[in-house]
Design a protein around this motif. Structure first.
Motif, PDB file in Angstrom:
ATOM      1  N   GLU A  57       0.804  -1.224   0.000  1.00 24.93           N
ATOM      2  CA  GLU A  57       0.000   0.000   0.000  1.00 24.93           C
ATOM      3  C   GLU A  57       0.839   1.277   0.000  1.00 24.93           C
ATOM      4  OE1 GLU A  57      -3.000  -0.193  -0.722  1.00 24.93           O
ATOM      5  OE2 GLU A  57      -3.642  -2.181  -0.087  1.00 24.93           O
ATOM      6  N   VAL A  58       2.157   1.163   0.059  1.00 25.74           N
ATOM      7  CA  VAL A  58       3.020   2.338  -0.062  1.00 25.74           C
ATOM      8  C   VAL A  58       2.999   2.781  -1.525  1.00 25.74           C
ATOM      9  CG1 VAL A  58       5.350   3.265   0.227  1.00 25.74           C
ATOM     10  CG2 VAL A  58       4.497   1.510   1.808  1.00 25.74           C
ATOM     11  N   PRO A  59       2.787   4.060  -1.807  1.00 24.52           N
ATOM     12  CA  PRO A  59       2.740   4.512  -3.205  1.00 24.52           C
ATOM     13  C   PRO A  59       4.134   4.632  -3.813  1.00 24.52           C
ATOM     14  CG  PRO A  59       2.383   6.370  -1.743  1.00 24.52           C
ATOM     15  CD  PRO A  59       2.445   5.153  -0.870  1.00 24.52           C
ATOM     16  N   HIS A  60       4.785   3.491  -3.927  1.00 23.29           N
ATOM     17  CA  HIS A  60       6.135   3.410  -4.485  1.00 23.29           C
ATOM     18  C   HIS A  60       6.218   2.080  -5.219  1.00 23.29           C
ATOM     19  CE1 HIS A  60      10.382   4.169  -4.914  1.00 23.29           C
ATOM     20  NE2 HIS A  60      10.678   3.019  -4.326  1.00 23.29           N
ATOM     21  N   ALA A  61       6.564   2.110  -6.502  1.00 20.10           N
ATOM     22  CA  ALA A  61       6.378   0.940  -7.356  1.00 20.10           C
ATOM     23  C   ALA A  61       7.109  -0.299  -6.868  1.00 20.10           C
ATOM     24  CB  ALA A  61       6.811   1.280  -8.787  1.00 20.10           C
TER      25      ALA A  61
ATOM     26  N   GLY B 240       3.230   9.221   1.112  1.00 19.24           N
ATOM     27  CA  GLY B 240       3.290   7.796   1.420  1.00 19.24           C
ATOM     28  C   GLY B 240       4.208   7.441   2.555  1.00 19.24           C
ATOM     29  N   MET B 241       4.845   8.446   3.167  1.00 17.23           N
ATOM     30  CA  MET B 241       5.858   8.149   4.172  1.00 17.23           C
ATOM     31  C   MET B 241       5.273   7.497   5.416  1.00 17.23           C
ATOM     32  SD  MET B 241       9.020   8.498   3.569  1.00 17.23           S
ATOM     33  CE  MET B 241       9.200   9.950   2.546  1.00 17.23           C
TER      34      MET B 241
ATOM     35  N   ILE C  33       6.440   3.894   6.979  1.00 13.56           N
ATOM     36  CA  ILE C  33       6.880   3.710   8.365  1.00 13.56           C
ATOM     37  C   ILE C  33       6.053   2.620   9.043  1.00 13.56           C
ATOM     38  CG2 ILE C  33       7.007   4.821  10.633  1.00 13.56           C
ATOM     39  CD1 ILE C  33       7.600   7.460   9.087  1.00 13.56           C
ATOM     40  N   ASP C  34       4.745   2.657   8.837  1.00  9.95           N
ATOM     41  CA  ASP C  34       3.875   1.644   9.442  1.00  9.95           C
ATOM     42  C   ASP C  34       4.205   0.254   8.921  1.00  9.95           C
ATOM     43  OD1 ASP C  34       2.603   3.635  10.864  1.00  9.95           O
ATOM     44  OD2 ASP C  34       0.876   3.756   9.492  1.00  9.95           O
ATOM     45  N   ARG C  35       4.495   0.148   7.625  1.00 15.57           N
ATOM     46  CA  ARG C  35       4.831  -1.166   7.068  1.00 15.57           C
ATOM     47  C   ARG C  35       6.172  -1.665   7.607  1.00 15.57           C
ATOM     48  NH1 ARG C  35       0.470  -1.016   6.659  1.00 15.57           N
ATOM     49  NH2 ARG C  35      -0.897  -0.939   4.835  1.00 15.57           N
ATOM     50  N   GLU C  36       7.117  -0.769   7.784  1.00 16.32           N
ATOM     51  CA  GLU C  36       8.390  -1.188   8.389  1.00 16.32           C
ATOM     52  C   GLU C  36       8.156  -1.716   9.809  1.00 16.32           C
ATOM     53  OE1 GLU C  36      11.419  -1.651   7.496  1.00 16.32           O
ATOM     54  OE2 GLU C  36      12.080  -0.215   5.972  1.00 16.32           O
ATOM     55  N   ARG C  37       7.252  -1.088  10.532  1.00 18.10           N
ATOM     56  CA  ARG C  37       6.976  -1.523  11.903  1.00 18.10           C
ATOM     57  C   ARG C  37       6.335  -2.914  11.942  1.00 18.10           C
ATOM     58  NH1 ARG C  37       5.708   4.141  13.541  1.00 18.10           N
ATOM     59  NH2 ARG C  37       7.511   4.751  14.801  1.00 18.10           N
ATOM     60  N   THR C  38       5.558  -3.239  10.927  1.00 13.39           N
ATOM     61  CA  THR C  38       4.865  -4.533  10.911  1.00 13.39           C
ATOM     62  C   THR C  38       5.533  -5.534   9.970  1.00 13.39           C
ATOM     63  OG1 THR C  38       3.335  -3.722   9.190  1.00 13.39           O
ATOM     64  CG2 THR C  38       2.662  -3.446  11.489  1.00 13.39           C
ATOM     65  N   PHE C  39       6.729  -5.206   9.490  1.00 18.60           N
ATOM     66  CA  PHE C  39       7.446  -6.085   8.560  1.00 18.60           C
ATOM     67  C   PHE C  39       7.558  -7.489   9.167  1.00 18.60           C
ATOM     68  CE2 PHE C  39      11.064  -8.084   6.580  1.00 18.60           C
ATOM     69  CZ  PHE C  39      10.969  -7.699   5.255  1.00 18.60           C
ATOM     70  N   ALA C  40       7.231  -8.508   8.381  1.00 22.12           N
ATOM     71  CA  ALA C  40       7.171  -9.867   8.911  1.00 22.12           C
ATOM     72  C   ALA C  40       7.770 -10.867   7.934  1.00 22.12           C
ATOM     73  CB  ALA C  40       5.733 -10.246   9.238  1.00 22.12           C
ATOM     74  N   GLY C  41       8.971 -10.591   7.450  1.00 21.87           N
ATOM     75  CA  GLY C  41       9.623 -11.496   6.518  1.00 21.87           C
ATOM     76  C   GLY C  41      10.325 -12.639   7.223  1.00 21.87           C
ATOM     77  N   ASP C  42      10.687 -13.649   6.442  1.00 17.94           N
ATOM     78  CA  ASP C  42      11.367 -14.844   6.946  1.00 17.94           C
ATOM     79  C   ASP C  42      12.867 -14.569   7.038  1.00 17.94           C
ATOM     80  OD1 ASP C  42      12.104 -17.366   7.704  1.00 17.94           O
ATOM     81  OD2 ASP C  42      11.831 -18.266   5.723  1.00 17.94           O
ATOM     82  N   GLY C  43      13.236 -13.775   8.055  1.00 17.87           N
ATOM     83  CA  GLY C  43      14.624 -13.398   8.235  1.00 17.87           C
ATOM     84  C   GLY C  43      14.725 -12.281   9.260  1.00 17.87           C
ATOM     85  N   THR C  44      15.873 -11.615   9.262  1.00 15.17           N
ATOM     86  CA  THR C  44      16.144 -10.544  10.223  1.00 15.17           C
ATOM     87  C   THR C  44      16.535  -9.284   9.475  1.00 15.17           C
ATOM     88  OG1 THR C  44      16.914 -12.122  11.891  1.00 15.17           O
ATOM     89  CG2 THR C  44      17.596  -9.818  12.164  1.00 15.17           C
ATOM     90  N   VAL C  45      15.917  -8.155   9.847  1.00 13.47           N
ATOM     91  CA  VAL C  45      16.244  -6.862   9.272  1.00 13.47           C
ATOM     92  C   VAL C  45      17.124  -6.085  10.251  1.00 13.47           C
ATOM     93  CG1 VAL C  45      15.348  -4.617   8.565  1.00 13.47           C
ATOM     94  CG2 VAL C  45      14.161  -6.683   7.879  1.00 13.47           C
ATOM     95  N   VAL C  46      18.227  -5.556   9.739  1.00 14.90           N
ATOM     96  CA  VAL C  46      19.068  -4.638  10.511  1.00 14.90           C
ATOM     97  C   VAL C  46      19.173  -3.349   9.711  1.00 14.90           C
ATOM     98  CG1 VAL C  46      21.286  -4.223  11.622  1.00 14.90           C
ATOM     99  CG2 VAL C  46      20.378  -6.556  11.489  1.00 14.90           C
ATOM    100  N   ARG C  47      18.784  -2.247  10.328  1.00 13.67           N
ATOM    101  CA  ARG C  47      18.773  -0.945   9.648  1.00 13.67           C
ATOM    102  C   ARG C  47      19.969  -0.137  10.115  1.00 13.67           C
ATOM    103  NH1 ARG C  47      13.689  -2.478  11.442  1.00 13.67           N
ATOM    104  NH2 ARG C  47      12.169  -2.842   9.754  1.00 13.67           N
TER     105      ARG C  47
END
Length: 244
Positions: free
Chosen positions: A34-38, A138-139, A143-157
């Motif tokens: 739903e982020v307006p970024h292709a 879309g920011m 941000i909300d999608r980053e907070r709920t990110f649920a991929g099969d792995g670990t994110v380090v920012r």
């Protein structure tokens, strides 16, 4: 070196982590943030579907958002050409690159740059969003999608800050399938040509190596390919990126 199939599986896992629940159909893997970024909405693989049927279904699932189609080595042969014949638009050929990371990279960090992990998404997402082209409207969703990110792995920012605290560079280290895959490596426009992007890449590589990962991968823009080659990456495949 890990197989191309493993690199592609890690890439799929990251993109699907953005999905808000469009479909778990293994023949047509789509993700919708739903982020307006292709590049944050799209098709990541098609298998066993005709281009015509796949295109119609993908358009239905992703109606109302900008989106891309990653036609890569894990999709059926002829997918890209079939989509182009149905009025999809070719955007770019993106090299898939990889390198071994079994030893530290001999790349100095630019003076005055301090790279560390960050959990402040309200600051970090707008920093990479500005570089990658996420519109201001879309920011909040990003941000909300980053907070709920649920991929099969670990994110380090990782944020690269100047002495005054401003974020000059970003990198997202995705640790999945025993690989490091890099996303959102970027430098704020006013701080470019100082080696910050290279430093962010190397910092992510060092972090992964310290955690026992021995292979790094990324999908580069065509202009970025020579930069990554100088670090040690080599091209092992290609995505044909299309809009539809």
């Amino acid at each position: 070196m890990e197989s191309l199939d493993t690199l592609l599986a890690a890439h799929r896992a990251y993109l699907l982590g953005w999905d808000v629940g469009t479909s778990a159909d293994p023949e047509l893997l789509t993700y919708r943030s739903e982020v307006p970024h292709a590049t944050l909405n799209g098709v990541v693989r098609v298998s066993g579907r005709t281009p015509k049927d796949a295109l119609a279904e993908a358009r239905d699932r992703l109606d109302g958002v900008p989106r891309v189609w990653w036609a890569g080595p894990d999709s059926d042969a002829g997918t890209a050409d079939g989509l182009l014949s149905l009025d999809a638009v070719h955007l770019a050929d993106l090299p898939i690159m990889t390198m071994k990371i079994d030893r530290p990279a001999a790349v100095p960090t630019p003076a005055g740059l301090h790279i560390s992990e960050t959990t402040d998404l309200d600051e970090f997402v707008p920093a990479y969003g500005r570089v990658s082209g996420i519109p201001p409207a879309g920011m909040r969703t990003a941000i909300d999608r980053e907070r709920t990110f649920a991929g099969d792995g670990t994110v380090v920012r990782l944020a690269g800050r100047l002495d005054d605290g401003r974020i000059a560079g970003t990198a997202v280290a995705w640790l999945s399938h025993d690989l490091l895959t890099l996303y959102f490596v970027g430098t704020q426009p006013e701080f470019r040509r100082r080696g910050i992007g290279t430093a962010m890449t190397v910092a992510a590589i060092d972090l992964a190596r310290e955690r026992g990962v021995r292979v790094a991968a990324l999908t580069s823009s065509p202009p970025g390919e020579p930069v990554y080659r100088r670090i040690g990456f080599r091209t092992v495949g290609t995505f044909r990126l299309m809009s539809f």
